[in-house]
Design a protein around this motif. Structure first.
Motif, PDB file in Angstrom:
ATOM      1  N   GLY A   1      76.823 -13.138 -43.542  1.00 32.58           N
ATOM      2  CA  GLY A   1      77.082 -14.296 -42.499  1.00 32.58           C
ATOM      3  C   GLY A   1      77.873 -13.478 -41.360  1.00 32.58           C
ATOM      4  N   PHE A   2      78.560 -12.720 -41.611  1.00 31.24           N
ATOM      5  CA  PHE A   2      79.302 -12.105 -40.219  1.00 31.24           C
ATOM      6  C   PHE A   2      78.014 -11.454 -39.360  1.00 31.24           C
ATOM      7  CE2 PHE A   2      81.552  -8.763 -38.025  1.00 31.24           C
ATOM      8  CZ  PHE A   2      82.829  -9.393 -37.923  1.00 31.24           C
ATOM      9  N   ALA A   3      77.344 -10.455 -40.081  1.00 31.89           N
ATOM     10  CA  ALA A   3      75.981  -9.913 -39.360  1.00 31.89           C
ATOM     11  C   ALA A   3      75.294 -10.893 -38.753  1.00 31.89           C
ATOM     12  CB  ALA A   3      75.368  -8.868 -40.278  1.00 31.89           C
ATOM     13  N   ASP A   4      74.849 -12.017 -39.346  1.00 34.20           N
ATOM     14  CA  ASP A   4      73.886 -12.887 -38.914  1.00 34.20           C
ATOM     15  C   ASP A   4      74.706 -13.627 -37.412  1.00 34.20           C
ATOM     16  OD1 ASP A   4      72.240 -12.694 -40.883  1.00 34.20           O
ATOM     17  OD2 ASP A   4      72.826 -14.432 -42.214  1.00 34.20           O
ATOM     18  N   ALA A   5      75.952 -13.918 -37.577  1.00 33.84           N
ATOM     19  CA  ALA A   5      76.495 -14.401 -36.325  1.00 33.84           C
ATOM     20  C   ALA A   5      76.506 -13.543 -35.509  1.00 33.84           C
ATOM     21  CB  ALA A   5      78.016 -14.978 -36.814  1.00 33.84           C
ATOM     22  N   LEU A   6      76.701 -12.243 -35.515  1.00 30.11           N
ATOM     23  CA  LEU A   6      76.713 -11.080 -34.557  1.00 30.11           C
ATOM     24  C   LEU A   6      75.226 -11.064 -33.950  1.00 30.11           C
ATOM     25  CD1 LEU A   6      78.447  -8.107 -36.226  1.00 30.11           C
ATOM     26  CD2 LEU A   6      79.096  -9.547 -34.063  1.00 30.11           C
ATOM     27  N   ARG A   7      74.198 -11.458 -34.762  1.00 28.18           N
ATOM     28  CA  ARG A   7      72.815 -11.376 -34.193  1.00 28.18           C
ATOM     29  C   ARG A   7      72.274 -12.630 -33.500  1.00 28.18           C
ATOM     30  NH1 ARG A   7      71.880  -7.927 -38.824  1.00 28.18           N
ATOM     31  NH2 ARG A   7      71.175  -9.876 -39.940  1.00 28.18           N
ATOM     32  N   ALA A   8      73.021 -13.898 -34.072  1.00 25.82           N
ATOM     33  CA  ALA A   8      72.413 -14.931 -33.560  1.00 25.82           C
ATOM     34  C   ALA A   8      72.485 -15.068 -31.977  1.00 25.82           C
ATOM     35  CB  ALA A   8      73.625 -16.155 -34.057  1.00 25.82           C
ATOM     36  N   PRO A   9      71.385 -15.751 -31.473  1.00 26.51           N
ATOM     37  CA  PRO A   9      71.147 -16.095 -30.110  1.00 26.51           C
ATOM     38  C   PRO A   9      71.907 -16.903 -29.453  1.00 26.51           C
ATOM     39  CG  PRO A   9      69.400 -17.237 -31.478  1.00 26.51           C
ATOM     40  CD  PRO A   9      70.283 -16.336 -32.519  1.00 26.51           C
ATOM     41  N   GLU A  10      72.748 -17.900 -30.344  1.00 27.37           N
ATOM     42  CA  GLU A  10      73.640 -18.786 -29.776  1.00 27.37           C
ATOM     43  C   GLU A  10      74.845 -18.090 -29.410  1.00 27.37           C
ATOM     44  OE1 GLU A  10      70.899 -20.581 -32.455  1.00 27.37           O
ATOM     45  OE2 GLU A  10      72.476 -19.094 -32.913  1.00 27.37           O
ATOM     46  N   PRO A  11      75.398 -18.103 -28.386  1.00 28.99           N
ATOM     47  CA  PRO A  11      76.560 -17.259 -27.694  1.00 28.99           C
ATOM     48  C   PRO A  11      77.950 -17.893 -28.618  1.00 28.99           C
ATOM     49  CG  PRO A  11      76.132 -19.033 -26.025  1.00 28.99           C
ATOM     50  CD  PRO A  11      74.819 -18.865 -27.221  1.00 28.99           C
ATOM     51  N   ASP A  12      77.861 -18.933 -29.117  1.00 26.99           N
ATOM     52  CA  ASP A  12      79.010 -19.638 -29.813  1.00 26.99           C
ATOM     53  C   ASP A  12      79.155 -19.549 -31.301  1.00 26.99           C
ATOM     54  OD1 ASP A  12      77.149 -21.809 -29.897  1.00 26.99           O
ATOM     55  OD2 ASP A  12      78.320 -23.177 -29.517  1.00 26.99           O
ATOM     56  N   ALA A  13      77.897 -18.811 -31.789  1.00 26.47           N
ATOM     57  CA  ALA A  13      77.916 -18.564 -33.182  1.00 26.47           C
ATOM     58  C   ALA A  13      79.233 -17.827 -33.782  1.00 26.47           C
ATOM     59  CB  ALA A  13      76.637 -17.980 -33.525  1.00 26.47           C
ATOM     60  N   VAL A  14      79.650 -18.359 -35.049  1.00 27.12           N
ATOM     61  CA  VAL A  14      80.587 -17.751 -35.777  1.00 27.12           C
ATOM     62  C   VAL A  14      80.123 -17.793 -37.261  1.00 27.12           C
ATOM     63  CG1 VAL A  14      82.203 -18.279 -34.045  1.00 27.12           C
ATOM     64  CG2 VAL A  14      81.777 -19.766 -35.941  1.00 27.12           C
ATOM     65  N   PRO A  15      80.779 -16.699 -37.826  1.00 26.44           N
ATOM     66  CA  PRO A  15      80.656 -16.888 -39.318  1.00 26.44           C
ATOM     67  C   PRO A  15      81.145 -18.155 -40.061  1.00 26.44           C
ATOM     68  CG  PRO A  15      81.605 -14.833 -38.585  1.00 26.44           C
ATOM     69  CD  PRO A  15      81.577 -15.649 -37.676  1.00 26.44           C
ATOM     70  N   ARG A  16      80.384 -18.713 -40.951  1.00 26.18           N
ATOM     71  CA  ARG A  16      80.722 -19.840 -41.828  1.00 26.18           C
ATOM     72  C   ARG A  16      82.128 -20.010 -42.202  1.00 26.18           C
ATOM     73  NH1 ARG A  16      75.473 -19.348 -43.286  1.00 26.18           N
ATOM     74  NH2 ARG A  16      76.006 -18.312 -45.198  1.00 26.18           N
ATOM     75  N   SER A  17      82.625 -18.711 -42.864  1.00 31.88           N
ATOM     76  CA  SER A  17      83.907 -18.607 -43.165  1.00 31.88           C
ATOM     77  C   SER A  17      85.058 -18.736 -42.387  1.00 31.88           C
ATOM     78  CB  SER A  17      83.747 -17.512 -44.224  1.00 31.88           C
ATOM     79  OG  SER A  17      83.577 -16.332 -43.479  1.00 31.88           O
ATOM     80  N   PHE A  18      84.663 -18.514 -41.042  1.00 34.74           N
ATOM     81  CA  PHE A  18      85.795 -18.464 -40.101  1.00 34.74           C
ATOM     82  C   PHE A  18      86.498 -19.838 -39.772  1.00 34.74           C
ATOM     83  CE2 PHE A  18      85.797 -14.225 -37.364  1.00 34.74           C
ATOM     84  CZ  PHE A  18      85.560 -13.632 -38.600  1.00 34.74           C
ATOM     85  N   ALA A  19      87.849 -19.778 -39.640  1.00 33.02           N
ATOM     86  CA  ALA A  19      88.489 -20.781 -39.250  1.00 33.02           C
ATOM     87  C   ALA A  19      88.298 -21.050 -37.845  1.00 33.02           C
ATOM     88  CB  ALA A  19      89.830 -20.872 -39.722  1.00 33.02           C
TER      89      ALA A  19
END
Length: 264
Positions: free
Chosen positions: A10-28
């Motif tokens: 999930g962390f890696a997916d969020a890093l590669r996501a095209p959306e600039p506000d993407a965050v890992p699902r587990s993040f508060a």
């Protein structure tokens, strides 16, 4: 282990996501801005590493557009090396599928050339075959089998990639007037003699000669015959000398048994 893998994925997916506000699902929610800062730093580092690996591509498209290319490339990656020193494998293939191909059809091959220069500069050290290594073996040259030096690549293109590269990287940094480039195929030998990357164009005969020796496993006599079929003007002696000077062959050669010598 499953939960940890899920977190890293999930962390890696969020890093590669095209959306600039993407965050890992587990993040508060309170940590989203911190992740955004980290994400921006990671991406900036990757863009800079890609620019360092492909400086001529960057010159041809400009800094701003190169960053957009880099962004698309980073988001397209499914895996990458842990080291930034050789970052950017696959960039030429990415460019080959990009719309920029319509206006700059030679760009993927320029990227292939720059990748070859980078890989050759970091390839394993090995002794190149020199002319004095062949002293006393003149009568056996025809049946000799040679391999390519580890720091050696051949790049073939339908475009004048050597002329384009030289126009963007003039000798000693001297900028001349507008350069006239003739549209024609070019094949380049990229080597690292004396620990410096060198490039030189190959004729059709030289290309066939070298490929026959180092990839097809033919001996010198057979490779010469193949080269003459492709190019009636091919002259083996100066061409062979040019390859030796370039450090293109590995010093570990082979002369088949039955010719007066054992395998080297």
């Amino acid at each position: 282990m499953t939960e940890l893998k899920s977190f890293y994925d999930g962390f890696a997916d969020a890093l590669r996501a095209p959306e600039p506000d993407a965050v890992p699902r587990s993040f508060a929610d309170g940590y989203a801005h911190r992740f955004a800062i980290y994400r921006n730093n990671v991406h900036r580092g990757l863009y800079d590493a890609l620019g360092a690996a492909y400086p001529t591509v960057r010159k041809l498209v400009g800094d701003g557009f190169f960053d957009r290319l880099a962004q698309g490339f980073v988001q397209s990656e499914t895996a990458r090396s842990g080291s930034l020193a050789l970052y950017g494998a696959g960039f030429a293939e990415y460019l080959a599928g990009h719309p920029i191909l319509e206006s700059l059809p030679y760009l993927p091959d320029i990227a292939r050339l720059e990748r070859a220069r980078l890989e050759v500069s970091t390839s394993a050290d090995a002794k190149p075959l020199l002319a004095n290594d062949l002293a006393g073996l003149e009568d056996q040259l025809e049946t000799m089998i040679l391999g390519a030096h580890p720091a050696c690549q051949v790049i073939a293109s339908r475009h004048p990639i050597f002329a384009i590269w030289m126009a963007q990287n003039p000798v000693n940094g001297e900028q001349g007037g507008k350069t006239s480039i003739v549209q024609r195929p070019e094949t380049l030998l990229v080597t690292r003699p004396y620990m410096q990357v060198d490039m030189r164009p190959l004729t059709a005969g030289q290309d066939v000669f070298f490929t026959s020796l180092t990839q097809d496993g033919l001996d010198l006599g057979e490779a010469c015959a193949k080269a003459l079929e492709a190019d009636a003007s091919f002259d083996v002696m100066p061409s062979f000398a040019e390859f030796l000077t370039s450090g293109a062959f590995d010093a570990r050669f082979n002369i088949p048994r039955g010719n007066g010598y054992d395998d080297e």
